[in-house]
Design a protein around this motif. Structure first.
Motif, PDB file in Angstrom:
ATOM      1  N   GLY A 149       0.759  -1.224  -0.084  1.00 26.37           N
ATOM      2  CA  GLY A 149      -0.048   0.058   0.038  1.00 26.37           C
ATOM      3  C   GLY A 149       0.866   1.234   0.106  1.00 26.37           C
ATOM      4  O   GLY A 149       2.009   1.135   0.695  1.00 26.37           O
ATOM      5  N   LYS A 190      -0.211   4.232  -6.187  1.00 22.83           N
ATOM      6  CA  LYS A 190      -1.118   4.033  -7.386  1.00 22.83           C
ATOM      7  C   LYS A 190      -2.106   4.754  -7.741  1.00 22.83           C
ATOM      8  O   LYS A 190      -2.231   5.277  -8.985  1.00 22.83           O
ATOM      9  CB  LYS A 190      -1.842   2.675  -6.888  1.00 22.83           C
ATOM     10  CG  LYS A 190      -1.403   1.356  -6.747  1.00 22.83           C
ATOM     11  CD  LYS A 190      -2.016   0.369  -6.094  1.00 22.83           C
ATOM     12  CE  LYS A 190      -2.772   0.556  -4.850  1.00 22.83           C
ATOM     13  NZ  LYS A 190      -1.749   0.764  -3.708  1.00 22.83           N
ATOM     14  N   THR A 223      -2.013   8.329  -7.044  1.00 18.40           N
ATOM     15  CA  THR A 223      -1.112   9.176  -7.766  1.00 18.40           C
ATOM     16  C   THR A 223      -1.140   8.940  -9.164  1.00 18.40           C
ATOM     17  O   THR A 223      -1.041   9.949  -9.924  1.00 18.40           O
ATOM     18  CB  THR A 223      -0.015   9.565  -6.928  1.00 18.40           C
ATOM     19  OG1 THR A 223      -0.311   9.759  -5.417  1.00 18.40           O
ATOM     20  CG2 THR A 223       0.791  10.770  -7.497  1.00 18.40           C
ATOM     21  N   PRO A 259      -4.569  -1.774  -2.440  1.00 17.68           N
ATOM     22  CA  PRO A 259      -3.095  -2.690  -2.405  1.00 17.68           C
ATOM     23  C   PRO A 259      -3.152  -4.201  -2.601  1.00 17.68           C
ATOM     24  O   PRO A 259      -4.445  -4.393  -1.875  1.00 17.68           O
ATOM     25  CB  PRO A 259      -2.434  -2.083  -1.292  1.00 17.68           C
ATOM     26  CG  PRO A 259      -3.419  -1.416  -0.546  1.00 17.68           C
ATOM     27  CD  PRO A 259      -4.759  -0.928  -1.343  1.00 17.68           C
ATOM     28  N   MET A 317       8.517   7.122  -6.460  1.00 19.20           N
ATOM     29  CA  MET A 317       9.308   7.584  -5.538  1.00 19.20           C
ATOM     30  C   MET A 317      10.925   7.144  -5.417  1.00 19.20           C
ATOM     31  O   MET A 317      11.495   6.805  -4.653  1.00 19.20           O
ATOM     32  CB  MET A 317       8.721   7.047  -3.939  1.00 19.20           C
ATOM     33  CG  MET A 317       7.345   7.261  -3.825  1.00 19.20           C
ATOM     34  SD  MET A 317       6.834   6.906  -2.180  1.00 19.20           S
ATOM     35  CE  MET A 317       4.964   7.329  -2.415  1.00 19.20           C
ATOM     36  N   LEU A 368       3.897  17.108  -6.566  1.00 21.97           N
ATOM     37  CA  LEU A 368       2.974  16.042  -6.784  1.00 21.97           C
ATOM     38  C   LEU A 368       2.012  15.644  -5.601  1.00 21.97           C
ATOM     39  O   LEU A 368       0.991  15.407  -5.842  1.00 21.97           O
ATOM     40  CB  LEU A 368       4.071  14.746  -7.279  1.00 21.97           C
ATOM     41  CG  LEU A 368       3.386  13.552  -7.787  1.00 21.97           C
ATOM     42  CD1 LEU A 368       2.359  13.673  -9.183  1.00 21.97           C
ATOM     43  CD2 LEU A 368       4.458  12.318  -8.109  1.00 21.97           C
TER      44      LEU A 368
HETATM   45  N1  LIG Z   1       6.224  10.542  -6.257  1.00 25.95           N
HETATM   46  C1  LIG Z   1       5.718  10.880  -4.953  1.00 25.95           C
HETATM   47  N2  LIG Z   1       6.202  12.139  -4.452  1.00 25.95           N
HETATM   48  C2  LIG Z   1       5.824  12.499  -3.329  1.00 25.95           C
HETATM   49  N3  LIG Z   1       4.588  12.193  -2.690  1.00 25.95           N
HETATM   50  C3  LIG Z   1       4.015  11.136  -3.508  1.00 25.95           C
HETATM   51  C4  LIG Z   1       4.636  10.644  -4.520  1.00 25.95           C
HETATM   52  N4  LIG Z   1       3.627   9.457  -5.046  1.00 25.95           N
HETATM   53  C5  LIG Z   1       2.694   9.269  -4.196  1.00 25.95           C
HETATM   54  N5  LIG Z   1       2.775  10.359  -2.984  1.00 25.95           N
HETATM   55  C6  LIG Z   1       2.051  10.575  -1.860  1.00 25.95           C
HETATM   56  O1  LIG Z   1       2.104   9.640  -1.073  1.00 25.95           O
HETATM   57  C7  LIG Z   1       0.871   9.158  -0.580  1.00 25.95           C
HETATM   58  C8  LIG Z   1       0.398   7.839  -1.050  1.00 25.95           C
HETATM   59  O2  LIG Z   1       0.108   7.867  -2.678  1.00 25.95           O
HETATM   60  P1  LIG Z   1      -0.924   7.248  -3.025  1.00 25.95           P
HETATM   61  O3  LIG Z   1      -2.383   7.536  -2.315  1.00 25.95           O
HETATM   62  O4  LIG Z   1      -0.832   7.702  -4.582  1.00 25.95           O
HETATM   63  O5  LIG Z   1      -0.690   5.606  -2.954  1.00 25.95           O
HETATM   64  P2  LIG Z   1      -1.650   4.290  -3.112  1.00 25.95           P
HETATM   65  O6  LIG Z   1      -0.568   3.422  -3.552  1.00 25.95           O
HETATM   66  O7  LIG Z   1      -2.827   4.734  -4.150  1.00 25.95           O
HETATM   67  O8  LIG Z   1      -2.100   4.273  -1.633  1.00 25.95           O
HETATM   68  P3  LIG Z   1      -3.083   2.930  -1.290  1.00 25.95           P
HETATM   69  O9  LIG Z   1      -2.385   1.800  -1.148  1.00 25.95           O
HETATM   70  O10 LIG Z   1      -3.489   3.501   0.186  1.00 25.95           O
HETATM   71  O11 LIG Z   1      -4.123   3.065  -2.129  1.00 25.95           O
HETATM   72  C9  LIG Z   1      -0.006  10.475  -0.914  1.00 25.95           C
HETATM   73  O12 LIG Z   1      -0.097  11.261  -0.035  1.00 25.95           O
HETATM   74  C10 LIG Z   1       0.567  10.700  -2.149  1.00 25.95           C
HETATM   75  O13 LIG Z   1       0.367  12.372  -2.523  1.00 25.95           O
END
Ligand SMILES: Nc1ncnc2c1ncn2[C@@H]1O[C@H](COP(=O)(O)OP(=O)(O)OP(=O)(O)O)[C@@H](O)[C@H]1O
Ligand SMILES: [Mg+2]
Length: 373
Positions: free
Chosen positions: A128, A132, A134, A235, A288, A329
């Motif tokens: 998680g 994803k 984003t 996730p 990241m 981002l």
């Molecule tokens: N490249 C990045 N740089 C900075 N912050 C990021 C980046 N990618 C994602 N984030 C931040 O990290 C956090 C988690 O990202 P995101 O919600 O897109 O992940 P996810 O994989 O969808 O999470 P989940 O598994 O909970 O659905 C968010 O606050 C997002 O803004």
């Protein structure tokens, strides 16, 4: 003195003009959808009686304005009056049938039967919080900016985040059983978040209900014509992912991972799952990947290096991008202003646009295949 009289306005002219007026939610001409019930002409004065699908149609002012401006542009028209009514149940049913391609309500959705020309791409990860949602949101915006018609399904029913990230809220219009997705800059969106009474409401559904919710999103939402339907998965390799894979025979999977070898290993499980249910993995996005405090500064590899490439190699698929850690981002996600929308020229947005480009090349639309695009 000679008066030049404009030729009399005809019903056909008005109807022709009205063909350009689209229902803002259904994306089809109001003439084609049989929403024009009557046209009255008296000299330069034109009256249009149109019927809406439901009485509380939130976009009725938009329809009225477009009818008025389109008809007023005809030569000789000096006044346009619009009278709105509501379709009766039979008219509504006829409209729904028309939207479903003239088929009866029992016909399975083309998505479910594998006949849809839309490319469905499920965005998955092992762990998680790897980004994803984003990636989904920004790639959706990028595809839309590249000229594709894009929809997003927030399949993360427990931890939905698409409404906030894309900056969309409100309730979808429901015409009988047909759900009209909400929109942001032309991107059609559906999320369980739009259906709950309050934003902080928790979803307490279990497996079968989840499956039902997702099939509803796919089969009862009027997506219209789309090139890409991106699906933001929760996730892991849980029921939702499996459910989708089983429901959608032609969906492919995009895997997001962080650079740690351990994260890539976990992500590989998603790929294994995809393989088991005959879902093709199209590529990997490493998110990241590094942090670069200033443009000319050194890259700091906070989460290690190489996980995305390793995973892509292990799966025999391309690595579509390495997205750095970026404050803008993250902020864009929190504010509902995706970076690719707000700052499309920034290097990080460009990296995401590149992911979208590569994705479109790997999973081309039928038009692209036939050389029309
Ligand atoms: N490249 C990045 N740089 C900075 N912050 C990021 C980046 N990618 C994602 N984030 C931040 O990290 C956090 C988690 O990202 P995101 O919600 O897109 O992940 P996810 O994989 O969808 O999470 P989940 O598994 O909970 O659905 C968010 O606050 C997002 O803004
Ligand atoms: Mg998410």
């Amino acid at each position: 003195m000679v008066f030049k009289r404009s030729p009399a306005i005809t019903r056909e002219q008005v109807l022709e003009a009205l063909k350009d007026v689209q229902d803002p939610e259904l994306h089809r001409s109001i003439v084609e959808l049989d929403m024009v019930r009557d046209i009255a002409i008296a000299g330069g004065h034109v009256g249009v009686h149109a019927v809406l699908t439901i009485s509380g149609c939130p976009l009725k002012d938009t329809i009225v304005d477009s009818i008025k401006s389109r008809v007023a542009s005809l030569p000789g028209v000096d006044r346009v009056e619009v009278h709105l009514g509501v379709m009766n149940p039979e008219e509504r049913q006829a409209l729904i049938q028309k939207l479903r391609g003239g088929q009866g309500p029992t016909r399975p959705s083309p998505f479910l039967s594998g006949e849809s020309p839309t490319n469905v791409i499920a965005v998955a990860s092992g762990k998680g919080g790897v980004g994803k949602s984003t990636v989904t949101v920004n790639v959706a915006v990028a595809l839309s900016r590249l000229g594709y018609r894009v929809g997003v399904i927030d399949a993360d029913v427990y931890g939905f985040s698409i409404p906030r990230m894309l900056g969309v809220s409100g309730r979808p219009t429901i015409i009988d059983q047909m759900i009209i997705p909400l929109e942001r800059d032309g991107i059609r969106v559906i999320s369980i978040g739009f259906m709950l009474p309050g934003e902080d409401e928790a979803v307490v559904w279990r497996g079968p209900m989840l499956h039902k919710a997702l099939t509803t999103f796919i089969s009862e939402v009027h997506w219209g014509e789309l090139d890409y339907l991106l699906m933001d998965l929760p996730p892991g390799t849980g029921d939702v992912s499996l459910s989708i894979a089983q429901t959608l025979p032609k969906a492919s999977m995009l895997i997001v991972t962080t650079p740690q070898a351990a994260a890539a290993k976990v992500a590989q499980r998603s790929a294994k799952m995809a393989e088991k249910v005959n879902m093709a993995v199209v590529g990997v996005v490493e998110n990241m990947s590094y942090f670069q405090p200033s443009a000319d500064g050194d890259r700091i590899y906070l989460f290690g290096q190489g996980g995305g490439r390793l995973l892509a190699e292990a799966l025999g698929v391309p690595l579509l991008g390495e997205i750095p850690i970026d404050l803008a981002l993250r902020e864009g996600g929190d504010n509902g202003q995706p970076l690719v929308m707000a700052r499309p020229d920034s290097p990080v947005a460009q990296a995401l646009v590149e992911v979208a480009r590569k994705l479109a090349a790997l999973v081309p639309t039928p038009a692209a295949v036939s050389g029309a695009r």
